[in-house]
Design a protein around this motif. Sequence first.
Motif, short mmCIF file in Angstrom:
data_model
loop_
_atom_site.label_atom_id
_atom_site.label_comp_id
_atom_site.label_asym_id
_atom_site.label_seq_id
_atom_site.Cartn_x
_atom_site.Cartn_y
_atom_site.Cartn_z
N VAL A 64 18.82 3.58 -19.31
CA VAL A 64 19.00 4.24 -18.02
C VAL A 64 19.21 5.74 -18.22
O VAL A 64 18.61 6.57 -17.52
CB VAL A 64 20.17 3.60 -17.25
N LEU A 65 20.05 6.10 -19.19
CA LEU A 65 20.31 7.51 -19.46
C LEU A 65 19.05 8.24 -19.91
O LEU A 65 18.77 9.35 -19.45
CB LEU A 65 21.41 7.64 -20.52
N ALA A 66 18.26 7.60 -20.77
CA ALA A 66 17.01 8.22 -21.23
C ALA A 66 16.04 8.38 -20.07
O ALA A 66 15.35 9.40 -19.96
CB ALA A 66 16.38 7.38 -22.33
N GLY A 67 15.98 7.40 -19.18
CA GLY A 67 15.10 7.51 -18.01
C GLY A 67 15.52 8.64 -17.08
O GLY A 67 14.67 9.39 -16.58
N LEU A 68 16.82 8.77 -16.86
CA LEU A 68 17.31 9.87 -16.02
C LEU A 68 17.03 11.22 -16.65
O LEU A 68 16.61 12.17 -15.97
CB LEU A 68 18.80 9.71 -15.75
N MET A 69 17.26 11.32 -17.95
CA MET A 69 16.99 12.58 -18.64
C MET A 69 15.51 12.94 -18.58
O MET A 69 15.15 14.10 -18.35
CB MET A 69 17.46 12.50 -20.10
N LEU A 70 14.66 11.96 -18.76
CA LEU A 70 13.22 12.23 -18.68
C LEU A 70 12.82 12.60 -17.25
O LEU A 70 12.04 13.53 -17.04
CB LEU A 70 12.43 11.01 -19.13
N GLY A 71 13.34 11.88 -16.28
CA GLY A 71 12.98 12.15 -14.90
C GLY A 71 13.39 13.54 -14.46
O GLY A 71 12.59 14.30 -13.92
N PHE A 72 14.66 13.92 -14.71
CA PHE A 72 15.12 15.25 -14.32
C PHE A 72 14.52 16.33 -15.20
O PHE A 72 14.17 17.41 -14.73
CB PHE A 72 16.65 15.33 -14.35
N GLY A 73 14.40 16.05 -16.48
CA GLY A 73 13.88 17.05 -17.41
C GLY A 73 12.43 17.38 -17.16
O GLY A 73 12.03 18.55 -17.17
N LEU A 74 11.62 16.37 -16.91
CA LEU A 74 10.20 16.63 -16.69
C LEU A 74 9.94 17.25 -15.32
O LEU A 74 8.98 18.00 -15.15
CB LEU A 74 9.40 15.33 -16.84
N ASN A 75 10.77 16.96 -14.33
CA ASN A 75 10.59 17.56 -13.01
C ASN A 75 11.07 19.01 -12.96
O ASN A 75 10.64 19.77 -12.09
CB ASN A 75 11.30 16.74 -11.94
N SER A 76 11.97 19.39 -13.85
CA SER A 76 12.49 20.76 -13.81
C SER A 76 11.88 21.66 -14.87
O SER A 76 12.32 22.78 -15.04
CB SER A 76 14.01 20.73 -13.98
N ARG A 77 10.90 21.20 -15.58
CA ARG A 77 10.27 22.03 -16.61
C ARG A 77 9.46 23.15 -15.94
O ARG A 77 8.98 22.99 -14.82
CB ARG A 77 9.39 21.20 -17.53
N PRO A 78 9.31 24.26 -16.63
CA PRO A 78 8.55 25.37 -16.03
C PRO A 78 7.05 25.04 -15.99
O PRO A 78 6.53 24.33 -16.84
CB PRO A 78 8.84 26.54 -16.96
N GLU A 79 6.40 25.61 -14.98
CA GLU A 79 4.95 25.43 -14.86
C GLU A 79 4.27 26.37 -15.85
O GLU A 79 4.46 27.58 -15.80
CB GLU A 79 4.49 25.75 -13.44
N THR A 80 3.47 25.83 -16.74
CA THR A 80 2.80 26.66 -17.74
C THR A 80 1.29 26.45 -17.72
O THR A 80 0.61 26.84 -18.66
CB THR A 80 3.33 26.32 -19.15
N SER A 81 0.77 25.87 -16.64
CA SER A 81 -0.66 25.63 -16.60
C SER A 81 -1.41 26.92 -16.30
O SER A 81 -0.87 27.88 -15.74
CB SER A 81 -1.00 24.57 -15.56
N ALA A 82 -2.66 26.95 -16.66
CA ALA A 82 -3.49 28.14 -16.46
C ALA A 82 -3.73 28.39 -14.97
O ALA A 82 -3.82 29.55 -14.54
CB ALA A 82 -4.82 27.97 -17.19
N LEU A 83 -3.82 27.36 -14.17
CA LEU A 83 -4.05 27.53 -12.74
C LEU A 83 -2.87 28.22 -12.06
O LEU A 83 -3.05 29.09 -11.21
CB LEU A 83 -4.31 26.18 -12.08
N VAL A 84 -1.66 27.85 -12.43
CA VAL A 84 -0.48 28.47 -11.84
C VAL A 84 -0.42 29.94 -12.26
O VAL A 84 -0.14 30.83 -11.44
CB VAL A 84 0.80 27.71 -12.26
#
Length: 106
Positions: A64-84
């Motif tokens: 559960v802790l790993a899932g929460l960390m992945l969920g919040f961590g991946l949603n708050s990561r900076p946008e680094t795509s070329a389109l952005v």
Amino acid sequence: MAFRARLLSRAFHASRAVRAAEGPGSTTEHFNEPGGRLFGEAIRQPGERRKLFDWEVPYIGTLVLAGLMLGFGLNSRPETSALVWAREEALARLDAAEKAEGGGDE
């Protein structure tokens, strides 16, 4: 190659020795008839809760802790795509062009 053959030979002879010690017809004694019990657990009375093993609580908590960390961590990561980057760069250049033309007064 010789080591592998020797190892396989020992494993074969060991399994034959175990089968000989168990006696004839021992394969049917180890057969688990399907009785509707998953993983051989005992059938519980209605309303009775399943008793957890010692390792299950920390294991489930870690999942559960790993899932929460992945969920919040991946949603708050900076946008680094070329389109952005290209969109932000284009907007910055448009703003700079408007200011250069004198259209920045609002």
